[in-house]
Write a protein that holds these residues in place. Sequence first.
Motif, PDB file in Angstrom:
ATOM      1  N   ILE A  90      -3.928  13.939  14.157  1.00  0.00           N
ATOM      2  CA  ILE A  90      -4.526  13.063  13.141  1.00  0.00           C
ATOM      3  C   ILE A  90      -5.950  13.507  12.830  1.00  0.00           C
ATOM      4  N   GLU A  91      -6.714  13.856  13.856  1.00  0.00           N
ATOM      5  CA  GLU A  91      -8.087  14.320  13.625  1.00  0.00           C
ATOM      6  C   GLU A  91      -8.101  15.577  12.756  1.00  0.00           C
ATOM      7  N   ALA A  92      -7.170  16.506  13.037  1.00  0.00           N
ATOM      8  CA  ALA A  92      -7.128  17.747  12.260  1.00  0.00           C
ATOM      9  C   ALA A  92      -6.709  17.467  10.816  1.00  0.00           C
ATOM     10  N   GLU A  93      -5.727  16.550  10.624  1.00  0.00           N
ATOM     11  CA  GLU A  93      -5.247  16.240   9.283  1.00  0.00           C
ATOM     12  C   GLU A  93      -6.302  15.477   8.486  1.00  0.00           C
ATOM     13  N   GLU A  94      -7.047  14.588   9.143  1.00  0.00           N
ATOM     14  CA  GLU A  94      -8.111  13.853   8.453  1.00  0.00           C
ATOM     15  C   GLU A  94      -9.214  14.796   7.993  1.00  0.00           C
ATOM     16  N   ALA A  95      -9.491  15.808   8.787  1.00  0.00           N
ATOM     17  CA  ALA A  95     -10.552  16.758   8.445  1.00  0.00           C
ATOM     18  C   ALA A  95     -10.215  17.544   7.182  1.00  0.00           C
ATOM     19  N   ARG A  96      -8.942  17.804   6.969  1.00  0.00           N
ATOM     20  CA  ARG A  96      -8.529  18.593   5.800  1.00  0.00           C
ATOM     21  C   ARG A  96      -7.907  17.730   4.689  1.00  0.00           C
ATOM     22  N   MET A  97      -8.028  16.380   4.821  1.00  0.00           N
ATOM     23  CA  MET A  97      -7.426  15.457   3.851  1.00  0.00           C
ATOM     24  C   MET A  97      -5.921  15.730   3.734  1.00  0.00           C
ATOM     25  N   GLY A  98      -5.301  15.920   4.891  1.00  0.00           N
ATOM     26  CA  GLY A  98      -3.892  16.306   4.932  1.00  0.00           C
ATOM     27  C   GLY A  98      -2.947  15.126   5.043  1.00  0.00           C
ATOM     28  N   LEU A  99      -1.879  15.319   5.820  1.00  0.00           N
ATOM     29  CA  LEU A  99      -0.780  14.353   5.904  1.00  0.00           C
ATOM     30  C   LEU A  99      -0.970  13.412   7.091  1.00  0.00           C
ATOM     31  N   ILE A 100      -1.121  12.117   6.801  1.00  0.00           N
ATOM     32  CA  ILE A 100      -1.262  11.087   7.824  1.00  0.00           C
ATOM     33  C   ILE A 100      -0.083  10.107   7.678  1.00  0.00           C
ATOM     34  N   ILE A 101       0.670   9.931   8.737  1.00  0.00           N
ATOM     35  CA  ILE A 101       1.763   8.947   8.739  1.00  0.00           C
ATOM     36  C   ILE A 101       1.144   7.582   9.051  1.00  0.00           C
ATOM     37  N   VAL A 102       1.063   6.717   8.057  1.00  0.00           N
ATOM     38  CA  VAL A 102       0.476   5.387   8.247  1.00  0.00           C
ATOM     39  C   VAL A 102       1.429   4.486   9.006  1.00  0.00           C
ATOM     40  N   ASN A 103       2.659   4.411   8.558  1.00  0.00           N
ATOM     41  CA  ASN A 103       3.705   3.641   9.234  1.00  0.00           C
ATOM     42  C   ASN A 103       5.053   4.300   8.975  1.00  0.00           C
ATOM     43  N   ALA A 104       5.939   4.208   9.961  1.00  0.00           N
ATOM     44  CA  ALA A 104       7.292   4.737   9.790  1.00  0.00           C
ATOM     45  C   ALA A 104       8.254   3.883  10.601  1.00  0.00           C
ATOM     46  N   TRP A 105       9.389   3.551   9.986  1.00  0.00           N
ATOM     47  CA  TRP A 105      10.402   2.726  10.658  1.00  0.00           C
ATOM     48  C   TRP A 105      11.761   3.406  10.490  1.00  0.00           C
ATOM     49  N   TYR A 106      12.591   3.267  11.512  1.00  0.00           N
ATOM     50  CA  TYR A 106      13.924   3.880  11.506  1.00  0.00           C
ATOM     51  C   TYR A 106      14.956   2.856  11.954  1.00  0.00           C
ATOM     52  N   GLY A 107      16.057   2.740  11.199  1.00  0.00           N
ATOM     53  CA  GLY A 107      17.121   1.804  11.570  1.00  0.00           C
ATOM     54  C   GLY A 107      17.791   1.210  10.354  1.00  0.00           C
ATOM     55  N   LYS A 108      18.224  -0.028  10.495  1.00  0.00           N
ATOM     56  CA  LYS A 108      18.966  -0.723   9.447  1.00  0.00           C
ATOM     57  C   LYS A 108      18.032  -1.616   8.652  1.00  0.00           C
ATOM     58  N   PHE A 109      17.953  -1.339   7.336  1.00  0.00           N
ATOM     59  CA  PHE A 109      17.156  -2.155   6.424  1.00  0.00           C
ATOM     60  C   PHE A 109      18.099  -2.981   5.556  1.00  0.00           C
ATOM     61  N   VAL A 110      17.705  -4.197   5.226  1.00  0.00           N
ATOM     62  CA  VAL A 110      18.509  -5.072   4.372  1.00  0.00           C
ATOM     63  C   VAL A 110      17.706  -5.366   3.115  1.00  0.00           C
ATOM     64  N   ASN A 111      18.090  -4.696   2.017  1.00  0.00           N
ATOM     65  CA  ASN A 111      17.396  -4.895   0.736  1.00  0.00           C
ATOM     66  C   ASN A 111      18.242  -5.655  -0.270  1.00  0.00           C
ATOM     67  N   ASP A 112      19.566  -5.681  -0.038  1.00  0.00           N
ATOM     68  CA  ASP A 112      20.491  -6.325  -0.970  1.00  0.00           C
ATOM     69  C   ASP A 112      20.545  -7.821  -0.690  1.00  0.00           C
ATOM     70  N   ASN A 113      20.425  -8.636  -1.741  1.00  0.00           N
ATOM     71  CA  ASN A 113      20.475 -10.089  -1.575  1.00  0.00           C
ATOM     72  C   ASN A 113      21.800 -10.566  -1.011  1.00  0.00           C
ATOM     73  N   SER A 114      22.902  -9.814  -1.309  1.00  0.00           N
ATOM     74  CA  SER A 114      24.206 -10.214  -0.806  1.00  0.00           C
ATOM     75  C   SER A 114      24.317 -10.029   0.697  1.00  0.00           C
ATOM     76  N   ARG A 115      23.364  -9.275   1.297  1.00  0.00           N
ATOM     77  CA  ARG A 115      23.387  -9.057   2.753  1.00  0.00           C
ATOM     78  C   ARG A 115      22.181  -9.687   3.429  1.00  0.00           C
ATOM     79  N   LYS A 116      21.608 -10.704   2.788  1.00  0.00           N
ATOM     80  CA  LYS A 116      20.369 -11.293   3.301  1.00  0.00           C
ATOM     81  C   LYS A 116      20.556 -11.980   4.647  1.00  0.00           C
ATOM     82  N   ASN A 117      21.815 -12.338   4.990  1.00  0.00           N
ATOM     83  CA  ASN A 117      22.059 -12.984   6.274  1.00  0.00           C
ATOM     84  C   ASN A 117      22.132 -11.982   7.424  1.00  0.00           C
ATOM     85  N   GLU A 118      22.225 -10.691   7.100  1.00  0.00           N
ATOM     86  CA  GLU A 118      22.288  -9.678   8.140  1.00  0.00           C
ATOM     87  C   GLU A 118      20.898  -9.449   8.738  1.00  0.00           C
TER      88      GLU A 118
END
Length: 538
Positions: free
Chosen positions: A430-458
Amino acid sequence: QASQEELKAAYRRLCMLYHPDKHRDPELKTQAEQLFNLVHQAYEVLSDPQTRAIYDIYGRRGLEMEGWEVVERKRTAAEIREEFERLQREREERRLQQRTNPKGTISVGIDATDLFDRYDEEYEDVPGSSFPQIEINKMHISQSIEAPLTATDTAILSGNLSTQNGNGGGSINLALRRVTSAKGWGELEFGAGDLHGPLFGLKIFRNLTPRCFITTNCALQFSSRGVRPGLTTVLARNLDKNTMGYLQWRWGIQSAMNTSIVRDTKTSHFTVALQLGIPHSFMMVSYQHKFQDEDQTRVKGSLKAGFFGTIVEYGAERKISRHSVLGATVSVGVPQGVSLKIKLNRASQTYFFPVHLTDQLLPSAVFYATVGPLVIYFAMHRLVIKPYLRAQKERELEKQRENTASDILQKKQEAEAAVRLMQESVRRIIEAEEARMGLIIVNAWYGKFVNDNSRKNEKVKVIDVTVPLQCLVKDSKLILTEASKAGLPGFYDPCVGEEKSLKVLYQFRGVLHQVMSADNEALRIPKQCKYHRLPSFF
């Protein structure tokens, strides 16, 4: 498909990350030793062409076999793969010998003309005449099994029983088929029944060219009226990639000549046919549209006109479970009347229910034959089929979770240990990437996402993978290949058997971006894509 150079680079990077001497805390040191040993074992397997080929084919189980009973370890990777394919063919042949390939059809004809063709004056003095009489007037049952005798010979045993208006009969047939070459096969058939007497037949199939084949079937039917010979010949040719043309000549009982063109594509099926014969001559056109949905829905329509009259048919079919397809067809004709045909295919079994509604062309019969099945299907699908399939899927997922619970727990512990060991390396990245205005992962999540209203109970089932994803950043780039992300360092599967995705919020050149990637989808960030960039107010 990774090269040896890529394997060495990944091995060196993980060794630097997990080397026990880099961690002073006793607990972290112990966890680092375990992960370091796993990395070392993996590199030993993948850096050796022989063991790598065995692992690619058989997995860890192949490496654990004492003495490697399957093939010699001295063989090359190509020889190991050839040996595996040979063993696979032998297993397929044994499986073929044990398979009987049963096929069956049950047809139940229903006479429901009393619903529409009643004559009230005939029922005035008959008790119970206020209720329509619905009867089963015919039934047909057929079944066949195949028994492979050798790699080229197959015996086929089939039988059928039929009854109509109190009269019935049956027959049994035995066919012996031999594949004579890659271009053809021949079949001898013997049959007997109480309606037609003994039957002897011969069928031959032959590929004339890569695009053309011929089938000939000759038979001798013995009965009380004497011997009835019959001959049927079909010549077929591929007109293009999706189109077949057929010429058929039938001599004997109901002699006829028939020609047809069939075009079958991913989204449609079209047939046009013309027949000249005794007693029936006709012309037929049919079209079927295939929807590219999960339920494999198809709608179809056909027009058939000839000396017997005119018939218009329309209907639909849909997959209702993994092995079942339900279909309904409305038939409207002169002088046949109106009929509803319901068909259920369950694996290799077919259940057919033709319901004759009226001998006349009544709009009310056409309406109820069309609307009735639709209303019943959607009600059953919503109240019975969907809840059943949902419960079945939950049971399968629960069983899969139980079977993999110990493995997932171990993977989770390894992932958590890997994340703790990554902290120092991630801080430097992170220090090296900040120095060069490079790639910083702010947040990352992995798994099952529920975006469809028909699956809101899941329930949402995700894990935080910010640290392990940042650890994979090199020279302001993050590259993930087409493989399940559950196998990445610091990852594990939070929802076994369910659809997973990776959601990443990252910063590049001081600008926030966001991307969602499917589990087995390749990912490369940063990407020159306006859809990744978030609005400035974020």
